[in-house]
Structures are given as C-alpha cells and as structure tokens.
Design an enzyme around this catalytic site. Structure first.
Site, PDB file in Angstrom:
ATOM      1  N   GLU A 191       0.781  -1.255   0.015  1.00  0.00           N
ATOM      2  CA  GLU A 191      -0.145  -0.118  -0.199  1.00  0.00           C
ATOM      3  C   GLU A 191       0.881   1.175   0.018  1.00  0.00           C
ATOM      4  O   GLU A 191       1.853   1.468   0.935  1.00  0.00           O
ATOM      5  CB  GLU A 191      -0.992  -0.049   1.198  1.00  0.00           C
TER       6      GLU A 191
ATOM      7  N   ALA B 149       2.405  -0.607  10.554  1.00  0.00           N
ATOM      8  CA  ALA B 149       1.940  -1.883  10.609  1.00  0.00           C
ATOM      9  C   ALA B 149       0.879  -1.974   9.291  1.00  0.00           C
ATOM     10  O   ALA B 149       0.409  -0.667   8.950  1.00  0.00           O
ATOM     11  CB  ALA B 149       0.960  -2.551  11.802  1.00  0.00           C
TER      12      ALA B 149
ATOM     13  N   GLU C 268      -2.346  -3.939   7.106  1.00  0.00           N
ATOM     14  CA  GLU C 268      -3.497  -4.801   7.349  1.00  0.00           C
ATOM     15  C   GLU C 268      -3.615  -5.733   5.980  1.00  0.00           C
ATOM     16  O   GLU C 268      -4.898  -6.220   5.643  1.00  0.00           O
ATOM     17  CB  GLU C 268      -4.940  -3.929   7.306  1.00  0.00           C
TER      18      GLU C 268
ATOM     19  N   HIS D  34      -6.473  -1.602  15.585  1.00  0.00           N
ATOM     20  CA  HIS D  34      -6.578  -0.893  14.129  1.00  0.00           C
ATOM     21  C   HIS D  34      -6.689  -1.863  12.988  1.00  0.00           C
ATOM     22  O   HIS D  34      -7.383  -1.783  12.263  1.00  0.00           O
ATOM     23  CB  HIS D  34      -5.429   0.035  13.952  1.00  0.00           C
ATOM     24  N   GLU D  35      -5.428  -2.722  12.997  1.00  0.00           N
ATOM     25  CA  GLU D  35      -5.311  -3.626  11.431  1.00  0.00           C
ATOM     26  C   GLU D  35      -6.341  -4.782  11.549  1.00  0.00           C
ATOM     27  O   GLU D  35      -6.881  -4.688  10.475  1.00  0.00           O
ATOM     28  CB  GLU D  35      -3.968  -4.258  11.857  1.00  0.00           C
TER      29      GLU D  35
ATOM     30  N   GLU E 118      -9.210   4.750   7.139  1.00  0.00           N
ATOM     31  CA  GLU E 118      -8.258   5.047   8.081  1.00  0.00           C
ATOM     32  C   GLU E 118      -9.039   5.641   9.400  1.00  0.00           C
ATOM     33  O   GLU E 118      -8.564   5.367  10.370  1.00  0.00           O
ATOM     34  CB  GLU E 118      -7.144   5.892   7.604  1.00  0.00           C
TER      35      GLU E 118
HETATM   36 ZN   LIG Z   1      -4.880   1.919   8.897  1.00  0.00          ZN
END
Ligand SMILES: [Zn+2]
Length: 863
Positions: free
Chosen positions: A143, A279, A281, A314-315, A337
């Site tokens: 990404e 990190a 995802e 979050h991930e 996000e």
């Molecule tokens: Zn994110």
C-alpha cells in the site's frame, strides 16, 4: 495501515516523486496465479504469472501496472504479445497487433525485479540472531502503489481479483502469505516450494508474501486460527497480542455482523522499521514492525503495551473495514483509516475499561486532529486524488485523526446502537466489493431514520475547525438560556475566515439533564437547557469543535471543575490551551484551570498538563527567560512526580504508569536534576546488565540520559548500540544516539550515516531523531547529502522526509530554505508536504509572537 507516529508529529507527509496515471478500464482481472522466486543474497527475484482476464469490449491495447520490473516474456492466450513499459506512468502497455475480442483471455508474464532495502514492494529486513550471526527476513509492503513492483497487475483498489501465490524458500526457512499453504514440497536442491490457497476477491494492495527463519504460535478463536510469526527465539513475546487478537476477533465478528472470512489470521513481526508506517493490514497476514506487536516484559513500558493493543485493534478492524469492503479509489482512504483509528478506542473502551480510552480519545486523538486542522495549510478530509501517487499525500493526520473524530461525532450523534446497525448493513451489502463514502452515509441514514450526509459533508468536504462561542448565559424560570454563535478556529490569521458547519452538540448544567442542539449558521442561536448553574458546552466532547465561554461561565467551570466528567475536564484543558494560542482568550484562563487540579485529580489530567507546559516552554526564546519558564514547569510538575515516584508499585493503575513515563520524559527534557541523576545511575547499571532498568521507566529514562549526554556518555551509548544483538533494542539505541542536545554530539551522530554500521532504516531513524533537537543541522545535512538520504527512505516518503527534518527550526530563514529545496528537487505535484510544513511553521511563529510574553511572565511569577 498504521501511520508512523513520527511522521504525524513532524507533519512530514509522504509525497511521491512522480505523477502516475490511472488505468483506462475495460479489462477486468479475474484471478492471478503468481510464482515468485527470491534470491535473498543477490537482492533480486524472478517471477512468472498467468492472469485470467475479462475484456468488456474489443480493444487494441491492454494496459496494466508494472514498476521497476524487467519483463522477459509476455503472452496473450499463449502467443507472444508486443509490449512496452511506460516508466513515468508505471504502466505496462500490451499491443497485440490485432484487436482483442470481448470475453475471457489469459495473459502470462515472466520478469525479474529488485528486493529493496526499505519498505516498498518486496524488501529485506536485516538483523542479527542471538548468537550474533547475520539474518535476513523478506516481506512485502504494497500500500498504496507498490504491488506493481512485485508483479504486473491491475494495481488499483477497485480491481478486486483472486490471487494464488507460490514461492520457493530456502530449506531452513518458512514462507507465509495471506492464505495457508495447500502444499509444501521439498525440492532436489534442498529448497521448499510453497503453494498457498487462493484468496477471496480482494484488492492487490492487500497481497502479502514473506519468508525467513521464523517461529509460529497459534490460538483458535472460534473457526479462525490466529497466528503470531516472529524471528526465531522471541515468539513468546507474541502471547499478549495473540490473547488480545482472540478477544478482538470475537468482538469484531459481532460488531460488524460478518464472521471473519479467511481460515487464518497471521500477525507477522518484522525486526525493522520504516519512516512511513508501523503496521499494514494485508488480508489474513497483518505485518507489524516488531515493537508494534511483540511485548517484551523486560523492556516495554505500559504505554508501549497499550500501543500494541491499539495497533492490533486498528489492523484487525481493517480486515473488515478496508479489506472485506474497500474504497473504490484513494479519494476515500480517510474512511478506511478514520474508521480503523476510531475503532482502536471503541474496542478499547469495551475490552480494557481501566485504560479510559474515551478520555484519551479526547486528550490525545481529538487534540491531535484539532491541532493539525488549525492552520491555513490544512485541507478537507475528502480530496480528489488525480493520480495514484498523490495517494502518498493522503496518509496524513487529517485522514487518520480528523477522520476518527468525525466518525466518533457521528456515533455519538446517532447513538452507538443505531450507528452499529448502519455499519452492519453496509458490511452485508458491500462485502467483497468497493464503495464510496456516500454509500456509508446512506446506510447510516437508513438506520438512523434521518439524513446523515448534511452534517457529515460539512466536516468532510470543508477544511478547518468550528469555534462555538457562548455570548450570553442567563437563568430564566429555572432553566438556562445560552446564546451561541460560530466561526472558524485557527492559529494563523489567514485561516480565520467566516465559515459555518452544522455542529451537533450536547450541553448541560452540571448535575442536570442534557440538551441536544445543532449549531448552524453564523447568527446568534438561543438554546435552553434544564436547570441553572454551571453550563458545560459540548458535554462529553463528542463534537468536533472548540468552545469558548463567557467570563462568568468560565469562572463557574473552574469552580466546579472537580464535578465535571473526566472527558470534559480534559476537553476544557485542551480548548483553553488552544484558545490562548489562537488569540481567542488570555492564557490566564488556561492557568486558572490548571490551578483547579489537585493531588487527587486523574493522572490523565496531569499527563495532559505536562505535555502542554512542555509545549509552552518551547515558546520562549532560549536564554534566561526560557530557563525561568523551565524552572517553573519543573516546580509545577514535581509534586506529581513525587506522588507517582520512580518505581512502579504492584497495585498501581495503568494511568499512573503512563503518567510516570510522561513526567520523566518532560522533566528529563527540561534538565530536572533528580531525573538526570536517576538516569545516570540506571545507565551505569545497564552497562553491566542489559535489563537493569525497570521496564516501566526504561524508555523515558534512556531518553533523558541520551538527551543530556556528555561526550563520554555518548561514547558509552554508541558502544552499547554497536554491541547490541536484539534488533528492537538496537533500533531504539540508534534513535537515542540522535536525540542529544549537545551540538558536537549531534554532528557525531550524523557522521554515523556514512559508516556501514547500521541498516538503511536505522540511518533514516537516526537522521530524524537528530532533527528533534537540531532541525537546522539535520535539514542542512540532508540537503548536502541528498543522494545518500534518498537511499535511506522509501520512494513514497522521500519528498516529505527532508522538509519534515527542518519543521522544528526557529531560524527565520528555514521556511525559505525548505521552499528552495522543494523547487530545486521536487516536481510541482510532489511539493505538497513541503508547502504544508512551511505553513505549519508560519502558524507556529504567529502563536509564539502571541503568547511568548505571557509565558515568560508566568515563568517569572512566584510559586
Ligand atoms: Zn490503517
């Protein structure tokens, strides 16, 4: 993706160096079968793939993405096809000669590519084993636009397809990917051939492949196998994450109303670092840099532990919001996000109530968003992205923190249950598909039986922070009548323009029932709320706005401060601090609130005040005035430090532990003799025993030691760094070498960038850490050694990185230097980060001019 904290703080937003075009459409990839053979030693790889495609209508060309790949073979339906690579557009253009008919076809390619040293495409993480031998782990990071550095493909999020990945790993290593392997075959040469199961339909940026000398540990959460993958020897440090991931999977399966769809969910720890992210995802194979995932009980602080939960939460939220349902195009990155960032606190409030995530959301996340949104350089949450590479600019504080704040405001306006049912129907309707933001508003509106878009659009399509001002307050027949107006809050004059929002807000008299209003328009609006007494505006601080009180109403807030909810206490501190910086009210109001704090106040309040006072200290020019302010800050914080003490007590709460970390950091930075003495004693012990510093204070104590290091101290730290074998500890030591206050030592740190003692990511982090105390020196160095610096950071981070180094400078010449650097080295479309850095610096200068006299006067005052 979890954005790097350092990047947010320095507002060094990644801006890529080239504009890249969007694909023309008309051809849909259905599934990919990709085989990649890395040569880790040579830092190259070779690849082969077949792609099943569907052509919508007959076409003379087929265009897909490829970057930095050397294509050796291209076929269409088994026959060689002419092709050319457009390096500027990062596209591979196939020209078969005759028109390709509508319907299904098969493409095949063979190519070679490069393994990178920083996190883009397939990259290497170099580290040492416990016995000192060298090791190399290979992983991918795609990404936003870097899957095209791995294989030719349709590298835009809307082109969802199924991926079957295969690879060859050395016999003593293990390979891992989004899906579990369907076969692992030992080859004649001792290597192992892996073929992984086909993924569900997904976007190319979510693909993942890794290999190394690793260990894997698993736990079952219902039908799903959750795994931790680490370098050999530290897999047990994944126990904490594994346990949290198990709780979160159950929580999210319920929250989203869709069971996690893959058979397994691995969390991979890479012993490296990036200037861009912490990190990522990848579906079924979340990648983390080690400190974001592994909990080392001997070395990690309480805040480090909480950070791990936050990043995992979050991930994992992205596995649904982002992976299962994906934005159609990068314009709507904020939704991914913002939602995942909001979910960090939402899940923490429910799963770890002792951390008071509702309060930290106000004191930290909300303040962070309001801060970056208060200068003329800000921008609306939703921005049109013309080219793929402009996406780099979208990974910034507005996307993450303001996105989070706006999602939170909608939840508190609609109510948690209604909001969740809207999210559930959005997931059910669009799973395995792509969406635009309006499709979420539609589902939320249906659930709420009211239109959500008008409020949401006010906050996502226009930039800036609302300022709701109380102009009058009176008690009439047992109720309170409040008069409100609104405008825009900003630090710099040019951003203080007439602007209005529909601001949903709760207000209440302390101890009485709430009133709900939507402040709209520029005129005076009268609101009645039950009871008479102290009125709290934006109760709970759920709304994304600053608020100003009349003088008597503010005096009442100070008088009744102890009766306010913690969120309102924190929000009041944040608002009054910012309003003084913005010139909307005197700094006295802020200090009157600080004066209302007592020994029994929440540790979070003292932690917030410590951060704010530290900020104020830097507003006064260096010299006697600054020294006086520093001394006053130390006197103000010392009672709190005395209460928490240097050593953790076994029964203390998490908030006390994090307050201790902050106090040691702030007092150490100010040169508090007690903290310095303690840091020296503990560092001396550390030289004999690597775990001599108690974990709860290890990071801030080492920070205080390094900042105030003498030449001999610094040499000792360097020796420790070079000898260190634990890659995470080594990375943290490298950063410490740069934070020194002493000029000569900062120069010594920069000299290390041309040595071969450290890896490229370590050098990038060392350079950035020098910029903390010596922004001018770091910036000048980077400009003078630009070729070197460009080899240290990912392509997507380069443009913003150098400008960000100078961001903290007080030199009036620095903004001009940053502009000149951008003009000389960056194409026009890549100068956004530099422009924003310059405008943030201008705003800072304006704030300094406004309040430094008052801060200096406070420093001279008694007490
Ligand atoms: Zn994110």
């Amino acid at each position: 993706m979890k954005f790097s904290l350092a990047a947010v703080l320095l507002s060094a937003v990644a801006t890529p160096a080239f504009a890249v075009g969007q694909l023309p459409g008309g051809v849909t990839p259905l599934n990919y079968d990709i085989m990649v053979r890395p040569d880790a030693k040579a830092m190259t790889f070779s690849g082969e793939e077949t792609i099943a495609i569907e052509v919508a209508k007959a076409s003379k060309t087929i265009v897909l993405n490829a970057a930095d790949l050397k294509i050796s073979r291209a076929t269409l339906d088994g026959k060689p096809v002419a092709f050319r690579l457009d390096a500027a557009k990062q596209q591979l253009v196939l020209t078969p000669g005759t028109s390709v008919s509508a319907g299904k076809h098969t493409l095949a390619f063979a190519w070679t590519g490069t393994i990178n040293t920083s996190a883009a495409g397939l990259f290497a993480i170099d580290y040492t084993n416990k016995d000192g031998s060298a090791a190399r782990m290979l992983v991918t990071q795609f990404e936003a636009p870097d899957a095209r550095r791995f294989a030719p493909l349709w590298d835009e999020p809307a082109y969802k397809a199924r991926f079957t990945i295969s690879t060859v790993a050395p016999g003593d290593q293990t390979a891992f990917s989004n899906m579990p392997p369907t076969s692992v075959t030992k080859q004649a040469d001792g290597t192992r051939l892996y073929r992984f199961a086909e993924t569900p339909k997904m976007s190319s940026y979510l693909m993942f492949l890794g290999m190394g000398d690793v260990e894997r540990k698993t736990v079952m959460a219902g039908e799903t196998e959750i795994g931790i993958i680490t370098r050999r020897g530290v897999v047990d440090q994944g126990d904490y994450s594994l346990a949290q991931a198990k709780r979160l999977l159950t929580y999210y399966n319920d929250y989203f109303g869709q069971p996690y769809p893959l058979p397994k969910l691995d969390m991979i720890a890479g012993p490296g670092s990036s200037q861009f992210f912490g990190a990522m995802e990848n579906w079924g194979a979340i990648f983390y840099f080690e400190p974001e995932l592994l909990y080392d009980a001997k070395r990690a602080t309480q805040s480090g532990k909480q950070r791990i939960f936050t990043v995992v939460a979050h991930e994992m939220a992205h596995q649904w919001f982002g992976d299962l349902v994906t934005m159609n195009w990068w314009d709507d990155l904020w939704l991914n996000e913002g939602f995942a960032s909001w979910m960090e606190n939402k899940s923490s409030i429910d799963l770890n109530p002792e951390w008071h995530a509702d309060a930290t959301a106000v004191a930290q996340d909300r303040e962070g968003a309001l801060q970056v949104d208060s200068t003329v350089g800000t921008h609306p949450i939703i921005r049109h992205v013309e080219t793929v590479d402009q996406i780099g600019q979208a990974f910034d504080g507005i996307t993450y923190m303001k996105g989070q704040a706006v999602i939170g405001m909608l939840e508190s306006t609609l109510g948690a249950d209604i909001f969740r049912s809207g999210i559930r129907s959005y997931m059910a309707k669009y799973k395995y598909g792509n969406t635009v933001t309006d499709q979420l508003w539609t589902e939320l509106s249906t659930a709420a039986k009211m239109p959500v878009a008008p409020i949401a659009n006010d906050f996502t399509l226009q930039p800036g922070v609302p300022l709701v001002t109380m102009t009058d307050m009176r008690c009439v027949a047992g109720n309170t009548q409040v008069s409100l107006t609104q405008g825009r809050f900003a630090y710099d004059a040019s951003a203080k323009q007439a602007q209005t929002w529909r601001v949903p807000m709760t207000l209440a008299v302390v101890g009485q029932a709430d009133a709900h209003v939507t402040v709209r328009g520029a005129g005076v609006q009268s609101v009645t709320t039950p009871g008479c007494g102290t009125v709290v505006l934006n109760r709970g601080k759920g709304s994304y706005t600053r608020t100003v009180y009349t003088a008597p109403a503010h005096a009442a807030i100070v008088r009744d401060f102890g009766r306010l909810a913690l969120t309102d206490q924190l929000g009041t501190l944040g608002d009054d601090f910012a309003l003084a910086k913005g010139g909307n009210q005197q700094l006295d109001r802020y200090f009157s609130v600080v004066g209302a704090l007592g020994a029994g106040s929440s540790p979070l309040l003292w932690q917030t005040v410590a951060g704010q006072l530290s900020d104020l200290g830097g507003r006064v020019p260096k010299g006697p005035a600054r020294d006086a302010v520093s001394a006053k800050i130390i006197r103000t914080l010392q009672p709190a430090m005395a209460r928490v003490g240097f050593m953790a007590s076994p029964d203390e709460g998490a908030l006390t532990a994090t307050l201790r970390e902050t106090l040691i950091s702030v007092l150490g930075d100010l040169g508090d003799p007690a903290v310095l003495a303690r840091s020296r004693t503990l560092f001396a012990a550390l030289q004999k025993n690597s775990d001599a510093i108690p974990a709860p204070i290890r990071a801030p104590i080492l920070g205080a030691f390094a900042q105030n290091a003498t030449a001999a101290d610094w040499e000792a730290l360097l020796a420790l760094t070079v000898a260190e074998k634990n890659p995470v500890t080594k990375n943290s030591y490298v950063r410490l070498l740069g934070v020194v206050k002493e000029d000569a030592l900062a120069r010594r740190a920069l000299d290390l960038l041309t040595s071969d003692r450290f890896t490229a990511p370590q050098k990038a982090s060392l350079l950035r850490s020098v910029a903390n105390e010596h922004p001018d020196m770091a910036f000048d160095y980077a400009v003078a050694h630009l070729a070197l610096v460009n080899t240290l950071v990912e392509t997507s981070t380069r443009a913003g990185f150098v400008a960000g180094l100078g961001a903290g400078s007080d030199d009036p010449a620095m903004p001009g230097k940053i502009k000149a650097f951008a003009a000389a080295n960056l194409p026009v479309e890549a100068r956004g980060a530099a422009d924003r850095t310059v405008s943030t610096m201008a705003a800072r200068r304006m704030v300094d001019a406004r309040i430094s006299g008052d801060v200096a006067a406070w420093g001279r005052s008694g007490g």
